[in-house]
Design a protein around this motif. Structure first.
Motif, PDB file in Angstrom:
ATOM      1  N   ILE A 174     -13.087   1.652  -6.144  1.00  0.00           N
ATOM      2  CA  ILE A 174     -12.426   0.546  -5.435  1.00  0.00           C
ATOM      3  C   ILE A 174     -12.485  -0.674  -6.352  1.00  0.00           C
ATOM      4  CG2 ILE A 174     -12.481  -0.972  -3.426  1.00  0.00           C
ATOM      5  CD1 ILE A 174     -13.655   1.353  -1.835  1.00  0.00           C
ATOM      6  N   THR A 211      -8.758   2.792  -5.029  1.00  0.00           N
ATOM      7  CA  THR A 211      -7.567   1.962  -5.288  1.00  0.00           C
ATOM      8  C   THR A 211      -6.977   2.250  -6.666  1.00  0.00           C
ATOM      9  OG1 THR A 211      -8.986   0.182  -6.163  1.00  0.00           O
ATOM     10  CG2 THR A 211      -8.404   0.096  -3.813  1.00  0.00           C
ATOM     11  N   THR A 212      -7.414   3.343  -7.296  1.00  0.00           N
ATOM     12  CA  THR A 212      -6.963   3.695  -8.641  1.00  0.00           C
ATOM     13  C   THR A 212      -6.005   4.878  -8.596  1.00  0.00           C
ATOM     14  OG1 THR A 212      -9.082   2.960  -9.571  1.00  0.00           O
ATOM     15  CG2 THR A 212      -7.720   4.379 -10.948  1.00  0.00           C
ATOM     16  N   LYS A 248       3.016  -0.448  -4.731  1.00  0.00           N
ATOM     17  CA  LYS A 248       2.077  -0.042  -5.780  1.00  0.00           C
ATOM     18  C   LYS A 248       2.338   1.386  -6.261  1.00  0.00           C
ATOM     19  CE  LYS A 248      -1.860   1.776  -3.097  1.00  0.00           C
ATOM     20  NZ  LYS A 248      -3.281   1.556  -2.741  1.00  0.00           N
ATOM     21  N   GLY A 294      -7.683   5.575  -0.555  1.00  0.00           N
ATOM     22  CA  GLY A 294      -6.702   6.436  -1.189  1.00  0.00           C
ATOM     23  C   GLY A 294      -6.650   7.815  -0.562  1.00  0.00           C
ATOM     24  N   TRP A 346      -4.506   8.957  -5.266  1.00  0.00           N
ATOM     25  CA  TRP A 346      -5.208   7.684  -5.403  1.00  0.00           C
ATOM     26  C   TRP A 346      -6.689   7.912  -5.201  1.00  0.00           C
ATOM     27  CZ3 TRP A 346      -3.061   2.825  -6.542  1.00  0.00           C
ATOM     28  CH2 TRP A 346      -1.676   2.865  -6.774  1.00  0.00           C
ATOM     29  N   GLU A 382       0.818  -1.220   0.000  1.00  0.00           N
ATOM     30  CA  GLU A 382       0.000   0.000   0.000  1.00  0.00           C
ATOM     31  C   GLU A 382       0.847   1.264   0.000  1.00  0.00           C
ATOM     32  OE1 GLU A 382      -3.503   0.554  -0.010  1.00  0.00           O
ATOM     33  OE2 GLU A 382      -3.393  -1.516  -0.752  1.00  0.00           O
ATOM     34  N   PRO A 398      -5.207   3.063   2.925  1.00  0.00           N
ATOM     35  CA  PRO A 398      -5.687   1.810   2.327  1.00  0.00           C
ATOM     36  C   PRO A 398      -7.145   1.936   1.896  1.00  0.00           C
ATOM     37  CG  PRO A 398      -4.436   1.361   4.330  1.00  0.00           C
ATOM     38  CD  PRO A 398      -4.623   2.849   4.269  1.00  0.00           C
ATOM     39  N   ILE A 399      -7.467   1.373   0.773  1.00  0.00           N
ATOM     40  CA  ILE A 399      -8.817   1.281   0.194  1.00  0.00           C
ATOM     41  C   ILE A 399      -9.324   2.623  -0.325  1.00  0.00           C
ATOM     42  CG2 ILE A 399     -11.226   0.618   0.550  1.00  0.00           C
ATOM     43  CD1 ILE A 399     -10.282  -1.325   2.708  1.00  0.00           C
TER      44      ILE A 399
END
Length: 493
Positions: free
Chosen positions: A218, A69-70, A21, A36, A66, A17, A33-34
């Motif tokens: 997500i 998650t993008t 990535k 962003g 982010w 995370e 996390p998740i």
């Protein structure tokens, strides 16, 4: 053993995370996390603008955020935007597609706003061609707009001395222009218009919420869970597409396919659809594409232009000296007749007033994210094909080096020392690059004709509640706070 596995999994998860990535992408704020960076982005009023400004100061003109998650590479500053989206426009001509949104709302990859490749090219070309044929820049479209100007004038004369919700007048007028282009008819039933407008308002409110945005971004969230988390999307979809499909159905029952002339966009589309089907192409101009194209025209053309007029009136009422300066020019050039597009070149201050409104209103603070069509290099990093790239136009519209004292309403910034209108390539309210707003020409015509005629005919004065607040309400489009005004005729009949 279990403790070791849990510990190992936790370490690997956070390693991924917070480092793995993000490797190879331009530096940016640390994502949670998740979700962003969405929490920070939506914590500013309005969401996005101040967050982007803060990140630019910290990480430079190009950085990565982010969205759920993008990852999204953000490009700010006019020089940087021009180098990427104009000079290398083909590399950024795709849009970031949210498959979950297209599935739940559109029924697939249809329309022009949320498609790429040949689908986008075909339908954008067709829409631009049809707009041109139906009068973008021609007398027919101008007459359609002038009809709505006349109706607003009649209503304002009737309500002179009363407090008026001018936004409601703009909404109806601009909706009528769009509906005439799409379906060849005006709204004669205010209740029907208010119904479709409420669905559109809900759509923008829903799409501008963090809950819905995260549901779409997500990556590992299954479609069934997206539908569960966004029940309001289904409600707006049924309302909007129900209205559009009824109008399309009536057209299909009445259309004369033997006639060479078409009265509106839908007829033109249906004839092209029939031609292609006769050649064996049943996909490119399908019924799903038709209803989504109608939605795109409604969504893009209604709220942006109408809200710009709302902002323009609020700025005028908050700056009465500026309003009077524009009206002085209108009196000298137009007098008590109707202003037409032929007058535009002779009204530099009026045009500057509109330009400044578009700059300061900054209707779409986050803009519509693009995607790289190939591997590109940004800020020294190789950004893979398909990565989301955001052209952050707010960074230009509010850049103090380009527009000194950007928080102030100063139409004079668009005039030279002789009072002539200056060309300002940095004024990019309709976006920049290959996917610039396809209705830009129509919107510019509407803004000029509504502004020149209404402000020539009326003074817009504060109501009993005072001048409008310039604080923003925000959905997917930034809106001025609700306000009322009084109007006073400038010419006696």
């Amino acid at each position: 053993m279990i403790v070791i596995l849990i510990f190992t999994f936790t370490v690997l998860y956070f390693f991924n995370e917070f480092y793995w990535k993000r490797r190879g992408l331009p530096a940016g704020p640390t994502p949670l996390p998740i979700i962003g960076n969405m929490l920070e982005m939506f914590s500013y009023p309005p969401p996005g603008t101040s967050a982007f400004s803060t990140w630019t100061q910290k990480f430079g003109k190009i950085y990565t955020i982010w969205m759920g998650t993008t990852p999204a590479v953000v490009v700010t500053g006019y020089k940087e935007l021009k180098e990427t989206f104009v000079n290398d426009g083909d590399s950024y001509s795709d849009k970031m597609i949210l498959p979950k949104f297209n599935t739940s709302f559109r029924g697939g990859d249809f329309g022009v706003i949320d498609t790429n490749g040949n689908t986008w090219k075909e339908h954008r070309k067709f829409a631009l061609h049809t707009l041109k044929d139906f009068g973008m820049g021609k007398e027919a479209m101008e007459a359609s707009i002038q009809l709505e100007v006349d109706n607003i004038e009649k209503e304002l004369k009737r309500m002179e001395g009363e407090d008026v919700n001018i936004q409601e007048q703009y909404d109806m007028a601009i909706a009528n222009v769009i509906n005439q282009f799409l379906f060849g008819i005006r709204f004669n039933n205010p209740a029907k218009f208010n119904e479709i407008k409420s669905y559109l308002d809900d759509f923008f409110d829903v799409q501008g919420s963090m809950r819905v945005y995260l549901s779409y971004t997500i990556s590992w969230l299954p479609q069934w869970m997206v539908e569960l988390l966004t029940p309001d999307v289904a409600k707006t979809r049924e309302g909007i597409f129900g209205f559009l499909e009824q109008q399309i159905k009536e057209h299909r029952e009445e259309i004369d396919f033997d006639s060479e002339d078409s009265k509106d966009f839908v007829e033109t589309f249906m004839k092209e659809q029939k031609r292609r089907e006769s050649e064996g192409d049943h996909e490119t101009f399908s019924n799903d594409h038709l209803r989504n194209m109608c939605f795109d025209m409604w969504a893009a053309g209604m709220h942006t232009t109408s809200n710009t007029m709302g902002w323009l009136t609020a700025f005028a009422m908050n700056n009465p000296d500026v309003q009077r300066k524009m009206q002085k020019e209108l009196t000298e050039v137009i007098g008590d007749r109707m202003a037409t597009m032929k007058d535009k070149l002779n009204l530099p201050y009026t045009n500057a007033f509109i330009n400044e409104t578009q700059r300061l209103a900054n209707l779409v603070p986050v803009n519509l994210p693009h995607a790289a069509t190939r591997d590109v290099v940004l800020a020294g990093c190789t950004v893979p094909k398909g990565t989301t790239v955001i052209h952050q136009i707010s960074s230009v519209l509010y850049d103090p080096e380009i527009f000194p004292e950007p928080e102030k309403f100063k139409p004079e910034r668009f005039l030279d020392d002789s009072g002539n209108l200056k060309k300002s390539e940095e004024l990019i309210p309709f976006s920049i690059g290959k996917r610039v707003c396809l209705g830009e020409g129509l919107a510019r015509m509407e803004l000029f004709l509504f502004t020149a005629n209404l402000f020539n005919r009326f003074e817009f004065l504060e109501s009993v509640d005072g001048v409008p607040s310039l604080e923003r309400t925000y959905s997917a489009v930034a809106k001025v706070m609700d306000f009322k005004c009084r109007v006073q005729e400038r010419y006696s009949n």
